[in-house]
Design a protein around this motif. Sequence first.
Motif, PDB file in Angstrom:
ATOM      1  N   SER A 248      22.892  12.670  -4.472  1.00  0.00           N
ATOM      2  CA  SER A 248      23.177  12.454  -5.897  1.00  0.00           C
ATOM      3  C   SER A 248      22.720  13.611  -6.771  1.00  0.00           C
ATOM      4  N   ASP A 249      21.766  14.439  -6.268  1.00  0.00           N
ATOM      5  CA  ASP A 249      21.318  15.583  -7.065  1.00  0.00           C
ATOM      6  C   ASP A 249      22.352  16.715  -7.082  1.00  0.00           C
ATOM      7  N   LYS A 250      23.437  16.539  -6.339  1.00  0.00           N
ATOM      8  CA  LYS A 250      24.526  17.517  -6.373  1.00  0.00           C
ATOM      9  C   LYS A 250      25.621  17.129  -7.374  1.00  0.00           C
ATOM     10  N   VAL A 251      25.478  15.960  -7.990  1.00  0.00           N
ATOM     11  CA  VAL A 251      26.479  15.471  -8.929  1.00  0.00           C
ATOM     12  C   VAL A 251      26.270  16.169 -10.271  1.00  0.00           C
ATOM     13  N   THR A 252      27.255  16.920 -10.702  1.00  0.00           N
ATOM     14  CA  THR A 252      27.127  17.646 -11.972  1.00  0.00           C
ATOM     15  C   THR A 252      27.408  16.713 -13.149  1.00  0.00           C
ATOM     16  N   LEU A 253      26.828  17.054 -14.288  1.00  0.00           N
ATOM     17  CA  LEU A 253      26.912  16.196 -15.468  1.00  0.00           C
ATOM     18  C   LEU A 253      28.171  16.443 -16.301  1.00  0.00           C
ATOM     19  N   GLY A 254      28.975  17.420 -15.915  1.00  0.00           N
ATOM     20  CA  GLY A 254      30.266  17.587 -16.582  1.00  0.00           C
ATOM     21  C   GLY A 254      30.291  18.615 -17.694  1.00  0.00           C
ATOM     22  N   TYR A 255      29.251  19.431 -17.790  1.00  0.00           N
ATOM     23  CA  TYR A 255      29.261  20.482 -18.814  1.00  0.00           C
ATOM     24  C   TYR A 255      28.473  21.682 -18.288  1.00  0.00           C
TER      25      TYR A 255
ATOM     26  N   GLU B 249      25.269   6.425 -14.383  1.00  0.00           N
ATOM     27  CA  GLU B 249      24.964   7.344 -13.277  1.00  0.00           C
ATOM     28  C   GLU B 249      25.561   6.836 -11.964  1.00  0.00           C
ATOM     29  N   ILE B 250      25.530   5.525 -11.758  1.00  0.00           N
ATOM     30  CA  ILE B 250      26.160   4.953 -10.558  1.00  0.00           C
ATOM     31  C   ILE B 250      27.635   5.337 -10.519  1.00  0.00           C
ATOM     32  N   ARG B 251      28.296   5.220 -11.663  1.00  0.00           N
ATOM     33  CA  ARG B 251      29.725   5.544 -11.743  1.00  0.00           C
ATOM     34  C   ARG B 251      29.949   7.031 -11.406  1.00  0.00           C
ATOM     35  N   MET B 252      29.105   7.911 -11.911  1.00  0.00           N
ATOM     36  CA  MET B 252      29.228   9.341 -11.632  1.00  0.00           C
ATOM     37  C   MET B 252      29.050   9.628 -10.145  1.00  0.00           C
ATOM     38  N   ILE B 253      28.063   8.976  -9.521  1.00  0.00           N
ATOM     39  CA  ILE B 253      27.776   9.197  -8.098  1.00  0.00           C
ATOM     40  C   ILE B 253      28.934   8.708  -7.235  1.00  0.00           C
ATOM     41  N   LEU B 254      29.426   7.507  -7.523  1.00  0.00           N
ATOM     42  CA  LEU B 254      30.514   6.952  -6.720  1.00  0.00           C
ATOM     43  C   LEU B 254      31.801   7.751  -6.910  1.00  0.00           C
ATOM     44  N   ASN B 255      32.090   8.163  -8.141  1.00  0.00           N
ATOM     45  CA  ASN B 255      33.294   8.966  -8.381  1.00  0.00           C
ATOM     46  C   ASN B 255      33.213  10.312  -7.649  1.00  0.00           C
ATOM     47  N   PHE B 256      32.025  10.906  -7.635  1.00  0.00           N
ATOM     48  CA  PHE B 256      31.825  12.188  -6.949  1.00  0.00           C
ATOM     49  C   PHE B 256      32.122  12.053  -5.461  1.00  0.00           C
ATOM     50  N   TYR B 257      31.844  10.879  -4.894  1.00  0.00           N
ATOM     51  CA  TYR B 257      32.085  10.624  -3.474  1.00  0.00           C
ATOM     52  C   TYR B 257      33.416   9.922  -3.220  1.00  0.00           C
ATOM     53  N   LYS B 258      34.342  10.109  -4.166  1.00  0.00           N
ATOM     54  CA  LYS B 258      35.732   9.685  -3.998  1.00  0.00           C
ATOM     55  C   LYS B 258      35.921   8.176  -3.899  1.00  0.00           C
ATOM     56  N   PHE B 259      35.028   7.403  -4.520  1.00  0.00           N
ATOM     57  CA  PHE B 259      35.281   5.975  -4.693  1.00  0.00           C
ATOM     58  C   PHE B 259      36.197   5.813  -5.905  1.00  0.00           C
ATOM     59  N   SER B 260      37.131   4.877  -5.832  1.00  0.00           N
ATOM     60  CA  SER B 260      38.039   4.624  -6.953  1.00  0.00           C
ATOM     61  C   SER B 260      37.578   3.390  -7.723  1.00  0.00           C
ATOM     62  N   GLU B 261      37.515   3.506  -9.054  1.00  0.00           N
ATOM     63  CA  GLU B 261      37.168   2.344  -9.874  1.00  0.00           C
ATOM     64  C   GLU B 261      38.429   1.608 -10.289  1.00  0.00           C
ATOM     65  N   PHE B 262      38.363   0.269 -10.235  1.00  0.00           N
ATOM     66  CA  PHE B 262      39.491  -0.514 -10.734  1.00  0.00           C
ATOM     67  C   PHE B 262      38.986  -1.665 -11.587  1.00  0.00           C
TER      68      PHE B 262
ATOM     69  N   ASN C 248      42.735   2.919  -2.161  1.00  0.00           N
ATOM     70  CA  ASN C 248      41.604   3.631  -1.564  1.00  0.00           C
ATOM     71  C   ASN C 248      40.700   2.627  -0.848  1.00  0.00           C
ATOM     72  N   PRO C 249      40.329   2.852   0.419  1.00  0.00           N
ATOM     73  CA  PRO C 249      39.424   1.916   1.120  1.00  0.00           C
ATOM     74  C   PRO C 249      38.001   1.939   0.567  1.00  0.00           C
ATOM     75  N   PHE C 250      37.706   2.933  -0.283  1.00  0.00           N
ATOM     76  CA  PHE C 250      36.387   3.034  -0.912  1.00  0.00           C
ATOM     77  C   PHE C 250      36.577   2.860  -2.417  1.00  0.00           C
ATOM     78  N   LYS C 251      36.172   1.729  -2.934  1.00  0.00           N
ATOM     79  CA  LYS C 251      36.421   1.445  -4.344  1.00  0.00           C
ATOM     80  C   LYS C 251      35.306   0.569  -4.912  1.00  0.00           C
ATOM     81  N   TYR C 252      35.311   0.398  -6.228  1.00  0.00           N
ATOM     82  CA  TYR C 252      34.261  -0.390  -6.875  1.00  0.00           C
ATOM     83  C   TYR C 252      34.765  -0.901  -8.215  1.00  0.00           C
TER      84      TYR C 252
END
Length: 373
Positions: free
Chosen positions: A42-49, A97-110, A130-134
């Motif tokens: 998770s420390d590799k997840v960038t904050l977007g700026y 932050e959970i959303r950022m981490i999961l999105n970074f690892y290619k989980f799809s939100e629905f 996507n088989p990985f979603k949340y």
Amino acid sequence: MEDIIPKIKLNKKSQSDILKPLTIDHENHPSLQRIVDAFENSDKVTLGYSTLDKDDSMSKPSLKKKLIYLTGASLRDHLFNKTFQKYELVTNATPEEIRMILNFYKFSEFKPYDKKNSSKYSKLEATSMNPFKYYASKWDSYGNEMGFEIIVRNQILHLDTLDKNPKYLLESPNLRKFTSSVHDDAMSRDISVNAIYLKLKNSDGENTELYDPIRGVHDIIHGEINLIGKDHNKFEENPDLMFKLVEASTRFSDNNKLSENNLNTIKSNYKKVKNLPKLFKKSYTSAISNEDVPTYHYLKNLYVSGLLFKLFPKLKITPPNMSLFDDYVFITAYILQNNNDGLIFSSLTSMDWHKFEIKEIVFVKSLIDWAKN
């Protein structure tokens, strides 16, 4: 806070069947692999700026590493060497932050299934291939997010942010109160063996680092079930907790009995709390259907504590005095055998039992009457 919380190293070589490490790999709990990897990195997840450093170079700030734990009934059952199907996870990451981490690892939100809050997620898809979603699954009364359900190849896992809100309440908390401390989270749970935390950091091997804020491991070793905090407050806020306490005591306590303290606690409170017949029935039928719950001892504990009379008010109760089939229809017919059919039908109908269930109970009761005669 984490540094002063008792830590226990689980040992696979221990001769005991309990307190074993949790192995995660392609054969054992594979649904956890991708999630553990996501939080370990998770420390590799960038904050977007981007930001300008002192040497005039550009950099992209990233998250601080976030922790994830297995806890609650999932970890309890594992430590007691019982199989479990539901995964209860907590983290010190906020919902954002959970959303950022999961999105970074290619989980799809629905979109969540919750109709009350689903309008907040109008831009999301209704489903995802996507088989990985949340999706968001837990909110406070103001609609603030508190947790998610993650789907990994059809396996559902629950992930919440650590919080101080009581976990045993029947309704959503008024206002979320997040914490970074597993101790604070533990103090808001129901019983001690549900308040242990296993840090998940190995996605291909053993996870052994256990955090035990309120001596839940002691209770596992000694076969004890202890409530956390003031019991009468908990029972008033959730009367169904009395039935959960009986079930847990039957499953995990020495001799499958309620401790004297828990027995006296229920006896002194069960008449004071409100009736929740639909919820009581659900706990009762669920426990009887659970093959890990010894039926005779469970019924005996319900009887001596008075909860059978709470479950079936105004009806005569036949004390359980023999082993019975693990079938709630047969058991209910046996318990209520000394009541006439009309009273059974009217009483159970008023308690939200389905008509087809009541008809089966009355039919089985007629067979018991025939066998006695």
